[in-house]
Design a protein around this motif. Sequence first.
Motif, short mmCIF file in Angstrom:
data_model
loop_
_atom_site.label_atom_id
_atom_site.label_comp_id
_atom_site.label_asym_id
_atom_site.label_seq_id
_atom_site.Cartn_x
_atom_site.Cartn_y
_atom_site.Cartn_z
N SER A 235 0.85 -1.20 0.00
CA SER A 235 0.00 0.00 0.00
C SER A 235 0.88 1.24 0.00
O SER A 235 0.99 1.95 1.01
N ARG B 60 -7.95 5.41 -0.61
CA ARG B 60 -8.55 5.17 -1.91
C ARG B 60 -9.68 6.16 -2.15
O ARG B 60 -10.53 6.36 -1.28
N CYS C 270 -5.47 6.16 -5.74
CA CYS C 270 -4.95 6.17 -4.37
C CYS C 270 -4.25 7.49 -4.08
O CYS C 270 -3.62 8.09 -4.96
N CYS D 188 -4.55 0.44 -2.72
CA CYS D 188 -5.06 1.03 -1.47
C CYS D 188 -6.52 0.65 -1.35
O CYS D 188 -7.25 0.63 -2.34
#
Length: 848
Positions: free
Chosen positions: A46, A51, A66, A107
């Motif tokens: 990540s 997000r 993201c 994400c």
Amino acid sequence: MGWFTCIFFTLLAGIKSEKQTCKVIGQTGFKEFSKDGDLIIGGVFSLSSRRKLIDNGYQALPYAYCEKLNDRELKFARIVMFTVEEINRDTKLLPGLSLGYRLYNGCGSENLIRAAVEAVNGEDSKGCADQIQALLGHSSSGVSEDINIILSQLSIPQVSHLSTCACLSDKRRFPTFFRTVPSDRFQVIGLVQLMKFFDWRWVGIIYSEGLYSDEGTTEFVKEAEKEGICVEYRLPHSNTDEKKFLAIAETLRESSSKVVLLFLSLFYTKSFLSKIETYNITGKQWVGSEAWVTQADLASDKRKNLLQGALGFALPQASIPGLGEFLLSLKPSDKPQSAIVKDFWESFFDCSFSPSNTSAMCTGTEDLSTVSSDYTDVTHFRAENNVYKAVYLVAYAIHALLQCHNGSNPTSGKSCVTKDEVRPKLVLEHIKYVNFTTQSGAKVFFDENGDSVAQYDLVNWQIKDDGSVEIVNIGQYDTSLPEGEKFQLKDNTRIVWGGNSIEVPRSVCREPCPPGTRKAINKRKPVCCFDCFECPEGTISNETNSPDCLICPPEFWPNEMKDQCLPKPTEYLSYKEIMGALLTGFSCVGVFLSLLTSIIFLTHKETPIVKANNSELSFLLLFSLKLCFLCSLTFIGRPSEWSCMLRHTAFGITFVLCISCVLGKTIVVLMAFRATLPGRNVMKWFGPTQQRISVLTLTLVQVVICVLWLTTNPPFPKMNMKYYKEKIILECALGSAVGFWAVLGYIGLLALLCFILAFFARKLPDSFNEAKLITFSMLIFCAVWITFIPAYVSSPGKFTVAVEIFAILASSFGLLTCIFVPKCYIIIFRPEQNSKKHLMGKIQPRTL
């Protein structure tokens, strides 16, 4: 996952051979870093943590992108690159073979799963043939669970470096999941042992939403209950619900537990601390999970006092040569095609590669060592070491797979394979048997659940005078060590406690029940909030929190604190106590008076008053009275076998001798004054010889009774523990009650006969007989012994003996006083009355 996972199952279930191709529907393009190689390792990180969904007004497919960069995840991705390069340089590990990598960014759960699917699916140009041999990641347990559901269908191994949820150890649900970080189950057991070590039995828990905290706190509660540790409250923390957070703050302020376990992910910990710092919560000992307890940047100026003394288990610290220099050597020019590296660079240095009115221009040559962030923190490697081990794990598994000895693989025993025949399923088989040590000295192997050995450092937050935070390693928890040695504190290590306490905080719902009490569970409260009750009479408890009170042995009695059984004090009539001394004194006085009377009678034996009252029986009576007074002394002192037999037989025989003498004197008086015919000498029938024989015969009867008593069931010393609970009465048991009452009954029979005869002779002339004196003395004697019976039966302990001695002395003094004192008075003070003329002058003629 829902519908999204179902679609991917349908798409990926068809990946069976290299000739098949497949296409992912929806958003792609998550790959951030890649390197070609003979075999490829995938990874999902990540790099962006938030997000955002663009719905395009429902005119086109929704698109999510993201934002909010994650420095820590960038570090993890870069460690994969470093480790792959290190392995490729190693001539012993995978010789003649190069590793490559494809690292993806995502994400939110959905994008991360898409990224994982893209990693598995490979490049579009190569189709499904371009497979990864293993997937590294993810940091989140919940994301790893979702990803592995897909990977398990394809027999692709997944290795996580931070997914700690104990649920992932279930091989039936997650058969291809492995991790280089210990399962939360081990951390939970370690936390419980930590609580137990410091005797923290009453704790609170604040946990965050998500699989990591939910599963971890549930497991903690179960393990804590096994060790007698109770949870006062268990509150979920949410970033959005302010009402719930107000309830948390109020609970923290009012709760009695001093220890609070923050089982939160790093993201939720930052949120929690940023809010709680405004509520002035003090006096709490914070205990953290490994997710946040080593993040020194959490201690802002406002939180330093709050986090002072915090404790928790952290992943063990490791040294990885060259990694720090590699991380700090990153330049945008190294990855010119990577937009996210430029984004990170702009975030690190607050600059921009595009002309901007608000930021300075980035040159790309800035020095990362001047930046303070998770990425640039290269002083300690904890979670980073797990990423390092994860890459090596896959490499060692492939290395083992490619080994060939005599046409077969030494690990599996199957046919040898070449690098072109390597498949994820084969790599999966060899991961299970991997056992190696990295260059940093970390041992890597797995148990049957795919869990690695659990090792933790116990760390303590210590705020220095200059305001800086030092996270000090104060102990270890190592599950590979024997029981009892797993948890250890370092010697001579200074520990700072929460709440500015100079001692270990106490956190109990109820202080332990001290010795002398018993612990009772209160069904309406948690098990730690028990009740303490004082042990009942006659019982003790010599341990803390004893569930029961123990009954002392019969010869023992509890002390005042009821924590120890002490020998009961023994009680008997002793010469040393006042009552015993007084009775002894009266007995001696009685002997002295009897002796004095004997001397007086002996020196005046030729006087009329002595001759007129049967001097022979008088001397024998005085002798028996001396014995009566002396026999009372046998009742005083510690009972023994001989003293018990002596006291009752001596008493019985001497009193019969005494009463026999009195009875003889009474009969003589009656026979002398009740002759019906003048001139008849009736005294020849009861002369001195007959008197002696009668006294001897009556005494021998008592002797026979005593002999029978002593031979059949004699008196014996006995410890009487029934009358008093707290002491022992040393007494002489009667043995045969029949024998005892026969002795007393015989004495009483003779005394009653003597009393009756004396009563009949009470009106005879006073000058020549003792009838009135004998009557009065027998009246006293009978009254004493009649009252003796109820007093003897009801008197406790040594008072029973005292009552018997009193009866002996009282009756003896009664005989001595009533029979002999009047005569001694005349002999000494009225000698003129001690003449035959005076005595004969008082005799009245008797009418026949």
